[in-house]
Design a protein around this motif. Structure first.
Motif, mmCIF file in Angstrom:
data_model
loop_
_atom_site.group_PDB
_atom_site.id
_atom_site.type_symbol
_atom_site.label_atom_id
_atom_site.label_comp_id
_atom_site.label_asym_id
_atom_site.label_seq_id
_atom_site.Cartn_x
_atom_site.Cartn_y
_atom_site.Cartn_z
ATOM 1 N N ASP A 278 0.832 -1.214 0.000
ATOM 2 C CA ASP A 278 0.000 0.000 0.000
ATOM 3 C C ASP A 278 0.864 1.261 0.000
ATOM 4 O O ASP A 278 0.519 2.259 -0.659
ATOM 5 C CB ASP A 278 -0.931 -0.001 1.210
ATOM 6 C CG ASP A 278 -2.020 -1.064 1.110
ATOM 7 O OD1 ASP A 278 -2.231 -1.590 -0.006
ATOM 8 O OD2 ASP A 278 -2.648 -1.376 2.136
ATOM 9 N N ARG A 279 1.970 1.236 0.711
ATOM 10 C CA ARG A 279 2.863 2.400 0.759
ATOM 11 C C ARG A 279 3.462 2.710 -0.605
ATOM 12 O O ARG A 279 3.775 3.859 -0.914
ATOM 13 C CB ARG A 279 3.983 2.159 1.772
ATOM 14 C CG ARG A 279 3.529 2.216 3.238
ATOM 15 C CD ARG A 279 4.563 1.589 4.143
ATOM 16 N NE ARG A 279 5.854 2.229 4.013
ATOM 17 C CZ ARG A 279 7.027 1.601 4.192
ATOM 18 N NH1 ARG A 279 7.046 0.310 4.456
ATOM 19 N NH2 ARG A 279 8.156 2.261 4.088
ATOM 20 N N SER A 280 3.608 1.672 -1.428
ATOM 21 C CA SER A 280 4.235 1.871 -2.730
ATOM 22 C C SER A 280 3.378 2.706 -3.669
ATOM 23 O O SER A 280 3.888 3.260 -4.643
ATOM 24 C CB SER A 280 4.520 0.517 -3.389
ATOM 25 O OG SER A 280 3.317 -0.078 -3.871
ATOM 26 N N PHE A 281 2.066 2.807 -3.386
ATOM 27 C CA PHE A 281 1.187 3.516 -4.311
ATOM 28 C C PHE A 281 1.474 5.013 -4.346
ATOM 29 O O PHE A 281 1.009 5.704 -5.258
ATOM 30 C CB PHE A 281 -0.273 3.231 -3.976
ATOM 31 C CG PHE A 281 -0.714 1.854 -4.392
ATOM 32 C CD1 PHE A 281 -0.862 1.546 -5.730
ATOM 33 C CD2 PHE A 281 -0.949 0.873 -3.454
ATOM 34 C CE1 PHE A 281 -1.246 0.278 -6.140
ATOM 35 C CE2 PHE A 281 -1.336 -0.401 -3.840
ATOM 36 C CZ PHE A 281 -1.480 -0.698 -5.185
ATOM 37 N N GLU A 282 2.235 5.504 -3.407
ATOM 38 C CA GLU A 282 2.687 6.892 -3.483
ATOM 39 C C GLU A 282 3.392 7.146 -4.812
ATOM 40 O O GLU A 282 3.267 8.227 -5.412
ATOM 41 C CB GLU A 282 3.646 7.192 -2.320
ATOM 42 C CG GLU A 282 4.268 8.576 -2.360
ATOM 43 C CD GLU A 282 5.368 8.740 -1.329
ATOM 44 O OE1 GLU A 282 5.736 9.910 -1.053
ATOM 45 O OE2 GLU A 282 5.868 7.730 -0.795
ATOM 46 N N VAL A 283 4.116 6.143 -5.293
ATOM 47 C CA VAL A 283 4.836 6.244 -6.565
ATOM 48 C C VAL A 283 4.112 5.494 -7.674
ATOM 49 O O VAL A 283 3.944 6.012 -8.782
ATOM 50 C CB VAL A 283 6.278 5.687 -6.405
ATOM 51 C CG1 VAL A 283 6.983 5.620 -7.763
ATOM 52 C CG2 VAL A 283 7.081 6.550 -5.432
ATOM 53 N N ILE A 284 3.666 4.278 -7.385
ATOM 54 C CA ILE A 284 3.094 3.422 -8.420
ATOM 55 C C ILE A 284 1.840 4.026 -9.045
ATOM 56 O O ILE A 284 1.585 3.864 -10.248
ATOM 57 C CB ILE A 284 2.802 2.022 -7.846
ATOM 58 C CG1 ILE A 284 4.114 1.297 -7.541
ATOM 59 C CG2 ILE A 284 1.962 1.200 -8.810
ATOM 60 C CD1 ILE A 284 5.015 1.078 -8.732
ATOM 61 N N ASP A 285 1.037 4.751 -8.263
ATOM 62 C CA ASP A 285 -0.170 5.363 -8.816
ATOM 63 C C ASP A 285 0.148 6.364 -9.930
ATOM 64 O O ASP A 285 -0.644 6.549 -10.854
ATOM 65 C CB ASP A 285 -0.985 6.046 -7.713
ATOM 66 C CG ASP A 285 -2.015 5.107 -7.098
ATOM 67 O OD1 ASP A 285 -2.235 4.018 -7.655
ATOM 68 O OD2 ASP A 285 -2.598 5.460 -6.057
#
Length: 342
Positions: free
Chosen positions: A256-263
């Motif tokens: 979930d934390r990765s979505f800061e970038v992945i989104d």
């Protein structure tokens, strides 16, 4: 870091990239599966092992395991060390030492079927439009494993287990998991040499996960296709310690934390798709995004903000990360696929 001009055209073959962090207990079975590969002599291959800052004796175990099993195999086993923690760094170290044009990512808990290396080569060789190919994965457990937790059955993909679609083009999925991933060595090096992972350079949360998702999204943004081949099969060993609620919670938190970038990547795939090359559809997207940004909340509002930054580079919604993704997409020095799938 290797200069782009120094990246040479590589010999056709397969480099197996095996990364580990404190995997001494898992490596013998993983290496046994590699020693059992049935590869025709016309397909050259090698194993590049990277010890990623382990504190156990992973390197010694890996080397001893290979030497004990490979007496009749003329397959190089190169052992390297990467002291910076994180699979991204270990993978880069391995690929920069790879001899062959294609690679397979093998984690220290992946047991490849005996035909995996040969089938991987046959699946990607001569198909320049394919950026990466994903595998079919089955779970393997300890002999005394407890009853499978409900979350493993509901979301096995978070453990990189199961199928990844129907055979053929699965670009619509926008990702393939790293376990068993087949791809192109020079393509990876070209993409990451000039643009190191944005998960590291633009994150405030020290994200060292989903590097496989970022790679797949980068491939799509450069016009390459993702492919699934069910004949590529492996077992993914899941020890008891990974079947606990605590591990599941931590795993999902990291993702979930990765979505800061992945989104940002996901929204860029939408904006730069063929659909919005139509000026009228692009105008409609701009108008709807403004409207949705005003009416939505939470993560949905954040995604509309990203879209605004991508659609309006001169606006206050643009960010250094969005600008970096845009530069990556538009960079004429990077490889770009312009062919189509058959």
């Amino acid at each position: 870091m290797t200069n782009l001009q120094e990246i040479k055209t590589l010999e056709a073959g397969i480099s197996v990239i095996l990364c580990t962090y404190n995997g001494a207990d898992k490596l013998p079975q993983t290496i046994k599966a590699l020693a059992q590969q049935q590869v025709p002599p016309e397909i050259p291959w090698e194993i590049i092992f990277i010890d990623n800052n382990s504190s156990d004796n992973s390197s010694e175990i890996a080397t001893a395991s290979w030497e004990a099993l490979s007496e009749k195999l003329d397959v190089p086993f190169i052992s390297l060390s990467e002291t910076i923690p994180g699979k991204y760094y270990a993978l880069n170290k391995g690929l920069r030492n790879a001899k062959f044009s294609y690679f397979i990512i093998v984690d220290d808990d992946n047991w490849l079927n005996p035909n995996y290396v040969a089938q991987a080569f046959k699946s990607i060789d001569g198909r320049p439009e394919i950026g990466a190919i994903g595998s079919r994965t089955e779970a393997a457990f300890e002999a005394d494993n407890p009853r499978d937790p409900v979350w493993l059955n509901k979301k096995p993909e978070r453990f990189a287990i199961g199928e990844q679609g129907s055979d053929g083009d699965v670009t619509y999925r926008k990702h393939l998991w790293g376990a068993g991933l087949v791809s192109r060595t020079e393509l990876y090096l070209r993409i990451y040499d000039k643009y190191p992972s944005f998960l590291i350079d633009y994150s405030t949360k020290n994200i060292l996960v989903v590097e496989d998702t970022e790679y797949c999204l980068r491939l799509i943004l450069r016009g390459f296709r993702l492919y699934y081949a069910s004949e590529l099969k492996l077992f993914h060993f899941v020890p008891n310690e990974r079947l606990t609620k605590e591990y599941w919670t931590k795993l999902n938190s990291n993702i979930d934390r990765s979505f800061e970038v992945i989104d940002v990547y996901y929204m860029a795939v939408k904006v730069y798709s063929d659909k919005y090359k139509n000026p009228l559809l692009l105008l409609r997207l701009k108008l709807l995004t403004h409207l949705r940004f005003r009416t939505r909340t939470g993560i949905k509002k954040q995604r509309q903000r990203i879209l605004l930054g991508l659609l309006f580079p001169e606006s206050a919604y643009n960010t250094p990360l969005i600008d970096a993704v845009r530069r990556f997409i538009q960079d004429d020095e990077l490889p770009r696929n312009t062919t189509t799938m058959e």
